[in-house]
Scaffold this motif. Structure first.
Motif, PDB file in Angstrom:
ATOM      1  N   SER A 188       8.949   9.642  -5.553  1.00  0.00           N
ATOM      2  CA  SER A 188       9.515   9.144  -4.300  1.00  0.00           C
ATOM      3  C   SER A 188       8.680   7.947  -3.868  1.00  0.00           C
ATOM      4  CB  SER A 188       9.434  10.231  -3.233  1.00  0.00           C
ATOM      5  OG  SER A 188       8.070  10.546  -2.989  1.00  0.00           O
ATOM      6  N   ALA A 189       9.081   7.319  -2.777  1.00  0.00           N
ATOM      7  CA  ALA A 189       8.318   6.164  -2.281  1.00  0.00           C
ATOM      8  C   ALA A 189       6.903   6.600  -1.915  1.00  0.00           C
ATOM      9  CB  ALA A 189       9.028   5.566  -1.069  1.00  0.00           C
ATOM     10  N   LYS A 190       6.791   7.771  -1.306  1.00  0.00           N
ATOM     11  CA  LYS A 190       5.465   8.262  -0.910  1.00  0.00           C
ATOM     12  C   LYS A 190       4.613   8.549  -2.158  1.00  0.00           C
ATOM     13  CE  LYS A 190       3.051  11.706   1.874  1.00  0.00           C
ATOM     14  NZ  LYS A 190       2.032  11.895   0.874  1.00  0.00           N
ATOM     15  N   SER A 193       3.363   5.314  -3.436  1.00  0.00           N
ATOM     16  CA  SER A 193       2.312   4.695  -2.630  1.00  0.00           C
ATOM     17  C   SER A 193       1.010   5.499  -2.728  1.00  0.00           C
ATOM     18  CB  SER A 193       2.786   4.521  -1.182  1.00  0.00           C
ATOM     19  OG  SER A 193       2.327   5.551  -0.371  1.00  0.00           O
ATOM     20  N   ASP A 194       1.130   6.838  -2.867  1.00  0.00           N
ATOM     21  CA  ASP A 194      -0.075   7.677  -3.029  1.00  0.00           C
ATOM     22  C   ASP A 194      -0.830   7.333  -4.310  1.00  0.00           C
ATOM     23  OD1 ASP A 194       0.436   9.015  -0.720  1.00  0.00           O
ATOM     24  OD2 ASP A 194       1.240  10.821  -1.664  1.00  0.00           O
TER      25      ASP A 194
END
Lengths: 417, 306
Positions: A188-190, A193-194
């Motif tokens: 996912s986007a998160k 980014s993580d």
């Protein structure tokens, strides 16, 4: 009268013989096996009262698995469990062909995990979930005390990620590498980014995470490489947007040598380099992100060494061909990067062994440069008689110390029998 | 309950059990099978040097001709050239060349020995005429591991730094490069411009075509649970590959098809046995010479008829 009796006997003999011939030995006596067998076998009766029953036991088909009179195998079994069980459990038989087998499966020890008559847990397991696994995998108990727990592990659901019998993947994983993780952790986007924007779903999650538990947040490996902990990915990798974002800026030799010059030089200048470490292969043994052991090793030292040098043994959890000497680590005697002696010995064998066996220095068979081994003309040392890893006789001797070993060199002392 | 099981059912049951027994037994027995095939090499002679030079830890060996072998020794380090004088005198030290670093590999070209000491950017050559040591510059960035000579003055080098096999022309220019993740212990030329690589970690020998394309992989059988550890190889004219297994102390012969044709020697100290062999080369007369590192000697083995 006698004649008619004889005639009757002649008439009856063939059918009687046929009946006797055709009657299967084990089932010739029409008995209620459940009743007869359980008269003596109270332990089995107790198992049959448990909530999960093995169908043949429940149906009192004792002779499906046991020979009531005599058998070659323990428990009067018709066959060894490995053969007997897969007669019905074809799904397990199919798994025997997989690349990685669980050690009890490889050794045909079905009853190490399953109770054959009845059990308190599903699939006739001796204990539920992780409680069973921990009976062999002692390290699981250690992970339970760690601050950060992976949910399936915390709930004792080992089989969410691992196959219990056999798998095509390392560590009996249900799927390869990160595929097993993405079932619950989709990209996912998160997620992106993580991970600093790097497409880590293409990588092996275990590179950075411990899938069971960790003292580190985010289930990171317990020992983390400093640049990784600082999130400084581009210190080693090319920029995230490049076509091969996981590529290194320069070769490992150069990259690792920037900070670990001594270790790299140990290999570079060694007369006998560790071939796996030779030139840009640091990551064969070290995990550049984080590791379980010291020095960011990918596995515990001995396990790591045996993964290449004795895969048949370590893959099944045993030491296989290589004996470990008094539980010592491989690096007690061997220089892992390379050394001045064959087989990466860290020192002269006499000195090396003498570190622990100083007493033997005083009382031993003559050794050293002045004493030549008649078999090859080389200086005699401890390894001339002791095998350490593959010895077949007591005290790690190559041959029996009472006769055979000595006569290998002292041929004139042999007695003709 | 099978109280009334018929004889046919019983026979069927016995048949099924036998089939299962065979199937399961084959699964269990497969990894332990020691299938080294026929004995194809017999001990011929051992060479350890004499009073002037005695081998200690040979790391590599090359055949310079029918009566010459060159042995790199980590002790020194040096390159010892032995010549077979025949007439009962056997192999004697003909020359000893001091090396700047222990040799990782030695192979033989038309008129020189090619030596890799793993020093970045450099290979060494020793002229066969006068045994002069020279440096051969490689393209910048190449760290040579195993190296060998190919026909037409080309060289084949395992570039440790970049994890690739490179074919270089006589001037050191890269002609072909093939990525290889595994560590390469030895290289040998094959037929038609192709080549072979011994990969100890994978327990296999890989065959490549003239353009670097991988043609096949010959998986070598281990000894019990110990995997084969190929560290030296030579290729016969018929495509058979002769390999020396460091951990098993064996010479293995693998046909081009991948079938194991046979073996020679085993682990041990006595003449004819091998202890941590490090390298293998083929003499023009069909014999092979093995650097028997653990026993401080080189040993020659002659081929037996099958």
């Amino acid at each position: 009268m006698t004649t008619s009796r004889s005639r009757l006997a002649v008439l009856l003999l063939p059918p009687l013989a046929a009946v006797l011939w055709l009657a299967p030995a084990a089932s010739g006596v029409p008995v209620d096996q459940g009743e007869v067998c359980l008269e003596c076998h109270d332990d089995v009766a107790a198992e049959l009262r448990l909530p999960v029953e093995h169908p043949p036991a429940k149906e009192a088909e004792c002779s499906s698995c046991h020979n009531p009179h005599a058998a070659r195998d323990a428990g009067l079994l018709l066959e060894r469990p490995a053969i007997l069980c897969v007669e019905c459990h074809a799904d397990v038989a199919e798994q025997l062909g997989r690349r990685v087998l669980h050690q009890p499966v490889a050794e045909g020890r079905c009853t190490s995990c399953h109770r054959p008559h009845g059990a308190g847990h599903e699939k006739l397991l001796l204990a539920a979930g992780a409680d069973l696994c921990v009976t062999c995998h002692a390290d699981v108990a250690g992970w339970r005390g760690l601050a950060n727990q992976h949910s399936p592990f915390e709930r004792g659901r080992c089989t969410d990620c691992h196959e219990p019998h056999g798998s095509e993947h390392e560590r009996l994983q249900r799927k390869a590498g990160g595929e097993v993780c993405s079932k619950c952790h989709p990209v996912s986007a998160k997620f992106r980014s993580d991970h600093g924007g790097y497409p880590v779903e293409q990588a092996n999650c275990r590179q950075c995470h411990d899938p069971h538990a960790s003292k580190q947040a985010g289930l990171l490996q317990p020992n983390v490489h400093e640049p990784f902990a600082a999130g400084d990915c581009t210190l080693c990798h090319v920029a995230v947007g490049s076509p091969a974002p996981f590529a290194l800026r320069v070769t490992q030799d150069e990259l690792c040598g920037d900070c670990h010059e001594d270790a790299v030089e140990e290999n570079r200048s060694a007369a006998f380099p560790h071939v796996a470490a030779g030139g840009s292969r640091c990551s064969a043994c070290h995990n550049p992100h984080g590791g379980q052991g010291g020095s960011l090793l990918r596995r515990e030292t001995n396990e790591l060494c045996l993964s290449c040098h004795d895969p048949g043994g370590s893959a099944t959890g045993g030491a296989g061909h290589f004996q470990t000497h008094s539980e010592l680590g491989c690096d007690t005697c061997h220089a892992p990067h390379g050394g001045d002696r064959p087989v990466l010995l860290a020192d002269d064998p006499i000195e090396l062994c003498g570190l622990c066996h100083s007493h033997q220095h005083a009382i031993t068979h003559p050794l050293g440069e002045e004493v030549r081994d008649p078999r090859n003309g080389q200086a005699l040392d401890c390894l001339s008689c002791h095998g350490i890893h593959e010895a077949t006789a007591d005290k790690y001797l190559h041959k029996s110390g009472t006769r055979d070993l000595c006569l290998g060199c002292h041929k004139d002392k042999g007695v003709v029998r | 309950m099978r109280r009334g099981a018929s004889r046919r059912e019983a026979a069927s049951l016995v048949g099924r059990r036998l089939a299962l027994l065979v199937a399961v037994a084959s699964i269990w027995a497969a990894p332990a099978a020691g299938q080294d095939g026929a004995t194809l090499y017999a001990f011929d002679e051992a060479v350890a040097g004499g009073e002037t030079l005695r081998l200690r830890w040979p790391t590599a060996v090359a055949a310079g001709g029918a009566d010459e072998i060159a042995v790199a020794d980590a002790e020194g380090p040096s390159l010892a050239v032995f010549r077979d004088l025949g007439g009962g005198e056997g192999w004697v030290v003909h020359a000893a060349i001091e090396l700047p670093a222990p040799a990782y590999s030695v192979s033989c070209g038309a008129d020189f020995y090619l030596i890799s000491t793993r020093r970045p950017g450099v290979l060494l050559t020793v002229a066969k005429s006068d045994y002069t040591l020279r440096e051969l510059a490689l393209a910048p960035g190449i760290t040579p591991g195993a190296a060998t000579c190919l026909p037409d003055d080309r060289l084949l080098v395992h570039d440790l730094a970049a994890g690739r096999l490179v074919v270089l022309d006589g001037a050191g220019k890269v002609l072909t490069a093939v990525a290889i993740a595994e560590t390469v212990a030895a290289l040998a030329p094959g037929a038609g411009g192709g080549f072979y690589a011994a990969l100890p970690g994978a327990g296999e020998v890989r065959r490549y075509g003239a353009n670097g394309e991988q043609l096949s992989s010959l998986k070598l059988p281990g000894v019990g649970p110990t995997p084969a550890w190929p560290v030296g190889l030579a290729v016969e004219a018929n495509g058979e590959v002769v390999v020396v297994d460091r951990h098993g102390g064996r010479i293995l012969v693998v046909e081009a098809s991948g079938r194991l044709a046979g073996s020679g020697s085993r682990k041990g100290w006595e003449p004819g046995l091998l202890r941590f062999p490090a390298s293998l080369a083929r003499l023009p007369d069909g014999r092979v010479v093995v650097a028997d590192q653990g026993n401080g000697r080189v040993q020659l083995f002659r081929r037996l008829e099958e």
